[in-house]
Design a protein around this motif. Structure first.
Motif, PDB file in Angstrom:
ATOM      1  N   GLU A 166       1.139   5.200 -25.575  1.00  0.00           N
ATOM      2  CA  GLU A 166       2.329   4.851 -26.362  1.00  0.00           C
ATOM      3  C   GLU A 166       2.959   3.544 -25.909  1.00  0.00           C
ATOM      4  O   GLU A 166       3.520   2.814 -26.726  1.00  0.00           O
ATOM      5  CB  GLU A 166       3.367   5.978 -26.272  1.00  0.00           C
ATOM      6  CG  GLU A 166       2.859   7.276 -26.851  1.00  0.00           C
ATOM      7  CD  GLU A 166       3.832   8.426 -26.685  1.00  0.00           C
ATOM      8  OE1 GLU A 166       3.716   9.397 -27.454  1.00  0.00           O
ATOM      9  OE2 GLU A 166       4.700   8.369 -25.791  1.00  0.00           O
ATOM     10  N   ALA A 167       2.895   3.256 -24.622  1.00  0.00           N
ATOM     11  CA  ALA A 167       3.464   2.009 -24.090  1.00  0.00           C
ATOM     12  C   ALA A 167       2.684   1.618 -22.846  1.00  0.00           C
ATOM     13  O   ALA A 167       2.199   2.473 -22.114  1.00  0.00           O
ATOM     14  CB  ALA A 167       4.940   2.194 -23.754  1.00  0.00           C
ATOM     15  N   ALA A 168       2.563   0.323 -22.630  1.00  0.00           N
ATOM     16  CA  ALA A 168       1.854  -0.176 -21.446  1.00  0.00           C
ATOM     17  C   ALA A 168       2.613  -1.362 -20.880  1.00  0.00           C
ATOM     18  O   ALA A 168       3.271  -2.110 -21.617  1.00  0.00           O
ATOM     19  CB  ALA A 168       0.428  -0.583 -21.799  1.00  0.00           C
ATOM     20  N   GLY A 169       2.556  -1.510 -19.572  1.00  0.00           N
ATOM     21  CA  GLY A 169       3.203  -2.630 -18.891  1.00  0.00           C
ATOM     22  C   GLY A 169       2.376  -3.044 -17.695  1.00  0.00           C
ATOM     23  O   GLY A 169       1.427  -2.354 -17.308  1.00  0.00           O
ATOM     24  N   ALA A 224      -1.057  -5.161 -24.745  1.00  0.00           N
ATOM     25  CA  ALA A 224      -0.855  -5.176 -26.195  1.00  0.00           C
ATOM     26  C   ALA A 224      -2.031  -4.530 -26.924  1.00  0.00           C
ATOM     27  O   ALA A 224      -1.849  -3.841 -27.937  1.00  0.00           O
ATOM     28  CB  ALA A 224      -0.649  -6.605 -26.672  1.00  0.00           C
ATOM     29  N   MET A 225      -3.236  -4.727 -26.407  1.00  0.00           N
ATOM     30  CA  MET A 225      -4.438  -4.216 -27.070  1.00  0.00           C
ATOM     31  C   MET A 225      -4.605  -2.706 -26.924  1.00  0.00           C
ATOM     32  O   MET A 225      -5.149  -2.055 -27.818  1.00  0.00           O
ATOM     33  CB  MET A 225      -5.675  -4.933 -26.534  1.00  0.00           C
ATOM     34  CG  MET A 225      -5.713  -6.401 -26.901  1.00  0.00           C
ATOM     35  SD  MET A 225      -6.993  -7.302 -26.025  1.00  0.00           S
ATOM     36  CE  MET A 225      -8.422  -6.780 -26.945  1.00  0.00           C
ATOM     37  N   ILE A 226      -4.157  -2.134 -25.804  1.00  0.00           N
ATOM     38  CA  ILE A 226      -4.381  -0.693 -25.612  1.00  0.00           C
ATOM     39  C   ILE A 226      -3.254   0.163 -26.168  1.00  0.00           C
ATOM     40  O   ILE A 226      -3.442   1.357 -26.387  1.00  0.00           O
ATOM     41  CB  ILE A 226      -4.650  -0.339 -24.132  1.00  0.00           C
ATOM     42  CG1 ILE A 226      -3.437  -0.619 -23.259  1.00  0.00           C
ATOM     43  CG2 ILE A 226      -5.905  -1.045 -23.632  1.00  0.00           C
ATOM     44  CD1 ILE A 226      -3.566  -0.108 -21.828  1.00  0.00           C
ATOM     45  N   GLU A 227      -2.091  -0.417 -26.416  1.00  0.00           N
ATOM     46  CA  GLU A 227      -0.994   0.365 -26.983  1.00  0.00           C
ATOM     47  C   GLU A 227      -1.404   0.871 -28.368  1.00  0.00           C
ATOM     48  O   GLU A 227      -1.915   0.119 -29.189  1.00  0.00           O
ATOM     49  CB  GLU A 227       0.279  -0.459 -27.074  1.00  0.00           C
ATOM     50  CG  GLU A 227       0.957  -0.632 -25.745  1.00  0.00           C
ATOM     51  CD  GLU A 227       2.263  -1.413 -25.823  1.00  0.00           C
ATOM     52  OE1 GLU A 227       2.568  -2.004 -26.871  1.00  0.00           O
ATOM     53  OE2 GLU A 227       2.982  -1.420 -24.806  1.00  0.00           O
ATOM     54  N   GLY A 228      -1.193   2.158 -28.590  1.00  0.00           N
ATOM     55  CA  GLY A 228      -1.560   2.773 -29.869  1.00  0.00           C
ATOM     56  C   GLY A 228      -2.987   3.291 -29.913  1.00  0.00           C
ATOM     57  O   GLY A 228      -3.378   3.938 -30.876  1.00  0.00           O
ATOM     58  N   ARG A 229      -3.767   3.014 -28.883  1.00  0.00           N
ATOM     59  CA  ARG A 229      -5.149   3.509 -28.834  1.00  0.00           C
ATOM     60  C   ARG A 229      -5.202   4.852 -28.120  1.00  0.00           C
ATOM     61  O   ARG A 229      -4.406   5.133 -27.228  1.00  0.00           O
ATOM     62  CB  ARG A 229      -6.059   2.543 -28.077  1.00  0.00           C
ATOM     63  CG  ARG A 229      -6.349   1.251 -28.803  1.00  0.00           C
ATOM     64  CD  ARG A 229      -7.411   0.468 -28.049  1.00  0.00           C
ATOM     65  NE  ARG A 229      -7.701  -0.813 -28.671  1.00  0.00           N
ATOM     66  CZ  ARG A 229      -8.728  -1.576 -28.342  1.00  0.00           C
ATOM     67  NH1 ARG A 229      -9.559  -1.204 -27.377  1.00  0.00           N
ATOM     68  NH2 ARG A 229      -8.932  -2.726 -28.954  1.00  0.00           N
ATOM     69  N   THR A 230      -6.208   5.655 -28.486  1.00  0.00           N
ATOM     70  CA  THR A 230      -6.485   6.872 -27.724  1.00  0.00           C
ATOM     71  C   THR A 230      -7.164   6.456 -26.423  1.00  0.00           C
ATOM     72  O   THR A 230      -7.597   5.304 -26.276  1.00  0.00           O
ATOM     73  CB  THR A 230      -7.424   7.814 -28.503  1.00  0.00           C
ATOM     74  OG1 THR A 230      -8.684   7.161 -28.668  1.00  0.00           O
ATOM     75  CG2 THR A 230      -6.837   8.203 -29.855  1.00  0.00           C
ATOM     76  N   LEU A 231      -7.296   7.386 -25.504  1.00  0.00           N
ATOM     77  CA  LEU A 231      -7.964   7.075 -24.240  1.00  0.00           C
ATOM     78  C   LEU A 231      -9.401   6.628 -24.482  1.00  0.00           C
ATOM     79  O   LEU A 231      -9.869   5.673 -23.857  1.00  0.00           O
ATOM     80  CB  LEU A 231      -7.932   8.285 -23.300  1.00  0.00           C
ATOM     81  CG  LEU A 231      -6.553   8.779 -22.869  1.00  0.00           C
ATOM     82  CD1 LEU A 231      -6.696   9.956 -21.899  1.00  0.00           C
ATOM     83  CD2 LEU A 231      -5.738   7.665 -22.247  1.00  0.00           C
ATOM     84  N   GLU A 232     -10.091   7.289 -25.385  1.00  0.00           N
ATOM     85  CA  GLU A 232     -11.476   6.926 -25.682  1.00  0.00           C
ATOM     86  C   GLU A 232     -11.551   5.518 -26.270  1.00  0.00           C
ATOM     87  O   GLU A 232     -12.445   4.743 -25.943  1.00  0.00           O
ATOM     88  CB  GLU A 232     -12.110   7.940 -26.635  1.00  0.00           C
ATOM     89  CG  GLU A 232     -12.326   9.322 -26.020  1.00  0.00           C
ATOM     90  CD  GLU A 232     -11.031  10.144 -25.896  1.00  0.00           C
ATOM     91  OE1 GLU A 232     -10.027   9.825 -26.590  1.00  0.00           O
ATOM     92  OE2 GLU A 232     -11.016  11.080 -25.079  1.00  0.00           O
TER      93      GLU A 232
END
Length: 197
Positions: A83-86, A104-112
């Motif tokens: 949901e959020a990354a920093g 920015a690229m991983i926000e909104g992605r599932t773990l897979e």
């Protein structure tokens, strides 16, 4: 008693500075960095730990100038969506730019989906990095892998489950490039725990 004056600096003191004195490369300017990367560094918005962070990772190196990337994320345990990354970084502009782009690229992605991130995607997101800074692309991908591993272990994954979800080759190029890797440390902790049982 000695006549030596130990309280004052001698007038002709020699100061030696090496390239690693300040953990930076000599002549480390902005030449060779893409305009896109420099604009990301100048205006990043995802620095630090997001509220409610429940996973973290650290990768980097210390030899010939320290470069480090700490990645934090708030991951929804039910949907497994980031949901959020920093981030926090040390080292060079390339690491800061790659870290910000990675968040920015991983926000909104599932773990897979996050585990599918490649160095080519990060390179494209920042408009390339100078040849001597290509390790920052690897650190970005490895930080995501370590972040997912940290989340899984916090949820109770054992070594077998971690190896199945986030496979790692201890003698692979990526692993050898990362002198410091929280995923490797976590694996070692789980291995030691299994040996004690």
């Amino acid at each position: 008693m000695s006549e030596r004056d130990i309280y004052h600096e001698p007038p002709t003191r020699v100061l030696l500075r090496t390239a690693d004195a300040y953990q930076t490369e000599s002549m480390d300017e902005v030449t060779g960095y893409s305009d896109k990367l420099l604009s990301i560094v100048a205006d990043y918005r995802n620095g630090g730990r997001p509220d409610g962070a429940n996973a973290q990772a650290m990768v980097g190196k210390s030899k010939r100038g320290e470069v480090a990337f700490r990645l934090f994320a708030r991951i929804n345990p039910e949907t497994r969506v980031i949901e959020a990354a920093g981030f926090k970084t040390r080292g060079c502009l390339a690491m800061t730019g790659c870290a910000s782009a990675t968040c920015a690229m991983i926000e909104g992605r599932t773990l897979e989906e996050a585990l599918a991130l490649t160095t080519d995607e990060v390179r494209a997101a920042v408009g390339g990095v100078p040849a001597g800074k290509a390790n920052t692309l690897t650190f970005s991908v490895e930080a995501v892998r370590a972040l997912v591993g940290d989340f899984l272990v916090r949820e109770g994954a054992d070594l077998a489950a971690l190896d199945a979800a986030v496979p790692c080759s201890p003698y692979g190029v990526e692993c050898l490039m990362c002198e410091h890797c929280s995923l490797r440390d976590t694996r070692n902790d789980l291995l030691m725990k299994s040996l004690e049982e």
